[in-house]
Write a protein that holds these residues in place. Structure first.
Motif, PDB file in Angstrom:
ATOM      1  N   MET B   1      -0.824  48.930   1.864  1.00 43.58           N
ATOM      2  CA  MET B   1      -1.140  48.727   3.296  1.00 43.58           C
ATOM      3  C   MET B   1      -1.230  50.091   3.982  1.00 43.58           C
ATOM      4  O   MET B   1      -0.295  50.886   3.892  1.00 43.58           O
ATOM      5  N   ASN B   2      -2.338  50.365   4.627  1.00 42.22           N
ATOM      6  CA  ASN B   2      -2.460  51.672   5.262  1.00 42.22           C
ATOM      7  C   ASN B   2      -1.903  51.646   6.700  1.00 42.22           C
ATOM      8  O   ASN B   2      -1.503  50.601   7.207  1.00 42.22           O
ATOM      9  N   LYS B   3      -1.909  52.842   7.294  1.00 44.97           N
ATOM     10  CA  LYS B   3      -1.321  52.984   8.628  1.00 44.97           C
ATOM     11  C   LYS B   3      -1.973  52.031   9.638  1.00 44.97           C
ATOM     12  O   LYS B   3      -1.296  51.378  10.431  1.00 44.97           O
ATOM     13  N   ILE B   6      -0.769  48.518   9.321  1.00 42.09           N
ATOM     14  CA  ILE B   6       0.605  48.363   9.826  1.00 42.09           C
ATOM     15  C   ILE B   6       0.601  48.275  11.351  1.00 42.09           C
ATOM     16  O   ILE B   6       1.240  47.413  11.947  1.00 42.09           O
ATOM     17  N   LEU B   7      -0.166  49.166  11.963  1.00 44.04           N
ATOM     18  CA  LEU B   7      -0.197  49.178  13.431  1.00 44.04           C
ATOM     19  C   LEU B   7      -0.815  47.890  13.977  1.00 44.04           C
ATOM     20  O   LEU B   7      -0.354  47.339  14.972  1.00 44.04           O
ATOM     21  N   LYS B   8      -1.857  47.438  13.274  1.00 41.23           N
ATOM     22  CA  LYS B   8      -2.527  46.205  13.693  1.00 41.23           C
ATOM     23  C   LYS B   8      -1.555  45.022  13.594  1.00 41.23           C
ATOM     24  O   LYS B   8      -1.487  44.180  14.489  1.00 41.23           O
ATOM     25  N   LEU B   9      -0.802  45.008  12.503  1.00 45.30           N
ATOM     26  CA  LEU B   9       0.168  43.935  12.298  1.00 45.30           C
ATOM     27  C   LEU B   9       1.246  43.978  13.390  1.00 45.30           C
ATOM     28  O   LEU B   9       1.600  42.956  13.968  1.00 45.30           O
ATOM     29  N   LEU B  10       1.708  45.169  13.688  1.00 41.16           N
ATOM     30  CA  LEU B  10       2.743  45.326  14.707  1.00 41.16           C
ATOM     31  C   LEU B  10       2.234  44.859  16.068  1.00 41.16           C
ATOM     32  O   LEU B  10       2.931  44.181  16.820  1.00 41.16           O
TER      33      LEU B  10
END
Lengths: 180, 236
Positions: B1-3, B6-10
Motif C-alpha cells: 500500500m503506498n502513501k 493510506i492517506l485516501k483510506l484515512l
C-alpha cells in the motif's frame, strides 16, 4: 456529565451549562463538521460552521426532549454542515479539482465492510505508533495542519516533527502490507 | 500500500472513526479551543445579526447572566489588583545571578517576595518587571501589562496574558501557578498576539520579544510549570 445533569445545569445556569456542553461535545461536533466540510471549505468555514452549530444547539436546547443528547447534537451538526456545504458549493466555481471530489459511495456492501475493516486496521496501526507520532500523522494527514502547528502541539521542533512524520508513514506502509 | 492509498483510506473515515480521531488526537487543539470558544461566545452574545426572535431571548438571558458574572469578575479583579499592587510595591521580580538555584517557594504571581530569575547571558545588573496594568478582558482573560527595565536604562513595554483561571490558581493554589501560563507574543509595534498553550509538568516554552532596537537583546519569557516565570536576556 449525564444528559440529565447537563439539562439541569443548562436550566439553572445557562452560562455554566453552555460551558459544560462545550466541554463535553465540542470535539464531537467539530469531528462531524470537519468531516463534511473538509473537502470543500477552508479551516475558517469549519470553525464558523462549528460556532453556528453550537450556538443553534444552545438556542434550541430547551426544546430537546426525549432524545439522547448526543444523537440530537450529532444530527444537528450533520444537518448544519450539509447546509453549509451546499451554500459553499453554490458560491464556488463549478469545477472542483479531482482530488477534492468526494469518494463515490459504493453500493457494494461487501466492499463497504472491507473498507471499514481496512480503515480500522489502519487506525489501530496509527495508535500503535505511539505518541507523538500518532498525533503527528493524524494532524498532518487527516486534519491537514501545518507542520509548524503540529510541532507546537507536540512540543517538537518543526524539523523533528517532519522527520518523525516521514518515518511514521514509512512504518505505516510496512504495517499495511500485513493487511490480509 | 503506498502513501497515497493510506492517506485516501484515512480520509475515507466514517463518522464514528472521525469522532474517534478528533477525540483521540485533538481535532480541536488547545489553540483552536480558545478561538472556537470565543467564536461561540460571539454568536451567543449576538455580535452577529441573527434573524430569529427566539435566539435573541436566549441572548438576553446570556447577557443577564454575564452581567451577574461580571460582579464576580469585578470582585476577583479587585482582589487581583490588590495582589498586583503588593507585587509592585515590594519591588517585584528582581533578577539574581543565574547560578542561583530556583527556589520553588519564590512564586512570581502568588507572593510579594523577591523572585529568583535566572539570567544566564548577562553577568550583572538588575532587570525589573513592573506591572503597569492588570485587568480582566471581556473574554475572561486576565491581562497584565508589564514594563521590563534593563540595567542600562533601556526599557520596553509588553503585555503578557494569563488566563483568569490560571491566575486564580496562582493566587489560591497551594503551589502557585500550578499548570499553565499563557503568554503572548509581542511584535515590534507592540501588538499582542495571544499565544495560548498549556504546560505540562516540566515542560518549557519560550517566547521572544523583539523591540526593533539593535542594541537591545531579545528577552525570552519562559513559562514553566514549576511555578516560576522566567525572564532572561539573550545576546544577539
Amino acid at each position: 456529565m449525564t444528559d440529565n445533569e447537563l439539562r439541569s445545569l443548562m436550566s439553572r445556569d445557562l452560562n455554566k451549562g453552555t460551558e459544560a456542553l462545550y466541554k463535553q461535545y465540542s470535539q464531537y461536533i467539530y469531528a462531524i463538521v470537519f468531516r463534511i466540510l473538509r473537502d470543500c471549505g477552508s479551516c475558517e468555514d469549519v470553525e464558523d460552521c462549528f460556532a453556528e452549530t453550537f450556538a443553534e444547539i444552545v438556542r434550541r436546547f430547551d426544546n430537546i426532549h426525549g432524545t439522547a443528547l448526543k444523537s440530537y447534537i450529532g444530527k444537528a451538526a450533520q444537518n448544519r454542515a450539509l447546509n453549509y456545504r451546499t451554500s459553499l458549493r453554490k458560491n464556488q466555481a463549478n469545477t472542483v479539482p479531482f482530488e477534492l471530489t468526494e469518494e463515490p459511495v459504493t453500493d457494494n456492501l461487501q466492499e463497504q465492510q472491507e473498507n471499514k475493516a481496512k480503515l480500522n486496521f489502519l487506525l489501530e496501526k496509527i495508535k500503535e505508533l505511539g505518541e507523538p507520532d500518532a498525533t503527528i500523522v493524524v494532524q498532518k494527514y487527516y486534519f491537514g495542519r501545518k507542520m509548524t502547528e503540529i510541532a507546537e502541539m507536540t512540543g517538537l521542533k518543526p524539523h523533528a516533527a517532519q522527520v518523525r512524520c516521514g518515518r511514521a508513514l514509512k512504518k505505516l506502509r510496512r504495517d499495511m502490507e500485513q493487511w490480509r | 500500500m503506498n502513501k497515497k492509498d493510506i492517506l485516501k483510506l484515512l480520509r475515507s473515515a466514517d463518522e464514528d472513526s472521525a469522532v474517534w480521531l478528533s477525540e483521540e488526537y485533538h481535532g480541536i487543539s488547545e489553540n483552536d479551543d480558545r478561538r472556537l470558544w470565543r467564536k461561540v461566545q460571539e454568536k451567543l452574545n449576538g455580535e452577529e445579526n441573527y434573524q430569529t426572535e427566539e435566539f435573541h431571548i436566549i441572548c438576553d438571558e446570556v447577557t443577564v447572566k454575564n452581567s451577574r458574572l461580571s460582579w464576580l469578575s469585578k470582585a476577583v479583579t479587585a482582589a487581583a489588583y490588590a495582589f498586583i499592587a503588593g507585587l509592585v510595591i515590594t519591588g517585584i521580580f528582581h533578577i539574581n545571578d543565574f547560578e542561583n538555584e530556583i527556589d520553588k517557594t519564590d512564586l512570581p504571581l502568588s507572593v510579594a517576595d523577591e523572585v529568583s530569575i535566572p539570567w544566564n547571558m548577562l553577568s550583572s545588573g538588575i532587570m525589573t518587571v513592573d506591572v503597569k496594568n492588570a485587568e480582566f478582558t471581556a473574554e475572561g482573560i486576565y491581562e497584565i501589562t508589564i514594563e521590563l527595565k534593563s540595567k542600562n536604562a533601556l526599557s520596553v513595554t509588553g503585555t503578557t496574558t494569563f488566563m483568569a483561571d490560571n491566575f486564580m490558581v496562582a493566587y489560591l493554589g497551594e503551589n502557585g501557578i500550578e499548570k499553565s501560563v499563557m503568554p503572548c507574543e509581542i511584535s515590534e509595534a507592540g501588538e499582542v498576539y495571544p499565544y495560548a498553550f498549556t504546560l505540562t509538568d516540566g515542560e518549557k516554552r519560550e517566547l521572544t520579544l523583539s523591540y526593533g532596537i539593535d542594541s537591545v537583546p531579545d528577552v525570552l519569557i519562559s513559562g514553566y510549570s514549576d511555578n516560576t516565570l522566567y525572564l532572561k536576556l539573550r545576546e544577539d
